[in-house]
Design a protein around this motif. Structure first.
Motif, short mmCIF file in Angstrom:
data_model
loop_
_atom_site.label_atom_id
_atom_site.label_comp_id
_atom_site.label_asym_id
_atom_site.label_seq_id
_atom_site.Cartn_x
_atom_site.Cartn_y
_atom_site.Cartn_z
N TRP A 7 0.93 -1.06 -0.44
CA TRP A 7 0.08 0.13 -0.19
C TRP A 7 1.53 1.25 -0.29
O TRP A 7 0.59 2.17 -0.67
N PHE A 8 2.29 0.84 0.59
CA PHE A 8 2.56 2.35 1.16
C PHE A 8 3.58 2.46 -0.38
O PHE A 8 3.41 4.09 -0.77
N PHE A 9 3.83 1.53 -0.87
CA PHE A 9 4.53 1.77 -2.12
C PHE A 9 3.71 1.96 -2.87
O PHE A 9 4.01 3.20 -4.23
N ASN A 10 2.37 1.73 -3.91
CA ASN A 10 1.63 2.29 -4.73
C ASN A 10 1.04 3.71 -4.36
O ASN A 10 1.83 4.45 -4.85
N HIS A 11 1.17 3.78 -3.31
CA HIS A 11 0.07 5.30 -2.70
C HIS A 11 1.22 6.15 -3.12
O HIS A 11 0.94 7.75 -3.42
N LEU A 12 2.43 6.06 -2.35
CA LEU A 12 4.25 6.90 -2.49
C LEU A 12 4.04 6.74 -3.99
O LEU A 12 3.85 7.96 -5.09
#
Ligand SMILES: [Fe+2]
Ligand SMILES: [Fe+2]
Length: 134
Positions: A112-117
């Motif tokens: 989630w963190f990398f996608n959202h970033l």
């Protein structure tokens, strides 16, 4: 190699946001170690710390989006709200002993963190820079 590594590619160019992303990654890495050693007390501790910093961080991005009248504010905030609610539920369930936290869930957070970033934070980051924020 850390569980989450922030490289130059993950920097969006706004200091406060980049620093908060680093702090979040650091906490997730600590959480990873505690999950491996099955240290429930510290897992709980780090989960609540992570929630705290996630909340402060989301507020920071949302305030910047509002003050610069960023057009993607609503959908970006919705992503934040969904993630925060999910984390809050898991953390509460974990602290009540109703749920365990496994590496698989941490991988979900990382994803989630990398996608959202990549998809959302970089977009607003670029807009902030264009609007004179650093
Ligand atoms: Fe965001
Ligand atoms: Fe972010």
């Amino acid at each position: 190699m850390n569980f989450i590594e922030i490289t130059r590619n993950e920097l969006i160019g706004i200091n406060s946001i980049d620093e908060q992303h680093q702090s979040m990654a650091l906490l997730v890495n600590k959480l990873y170690d505690k999950i491996l050693s099955a240290d429930r007390k510290m897992i709980k501790n780090y989960l609540y710390k992570l929630l705290e910093i996630v909340e402060v961080h989301f507020e920071n991005e949302e305030n910047l989006m509002r003050s610069t009248k960023f057009s993607g504010y609503i959908s970006h905030k919705l992503e934040h709200d969904r993630f925060y609610k999910q984390m809050l539920t898991s953390t509460d369930r974990f602290s009540k002993g109703l749920e365990t936290i496994e590496i698989e869930q941490l991988k979900g957070i990382r994803q989630w963190f990398f996608n959202h970033l990549e998809m959302s934070d970089k977009k607003c980051g670029k807009y902030f820079i264009e609007n004179g924020i650093s």
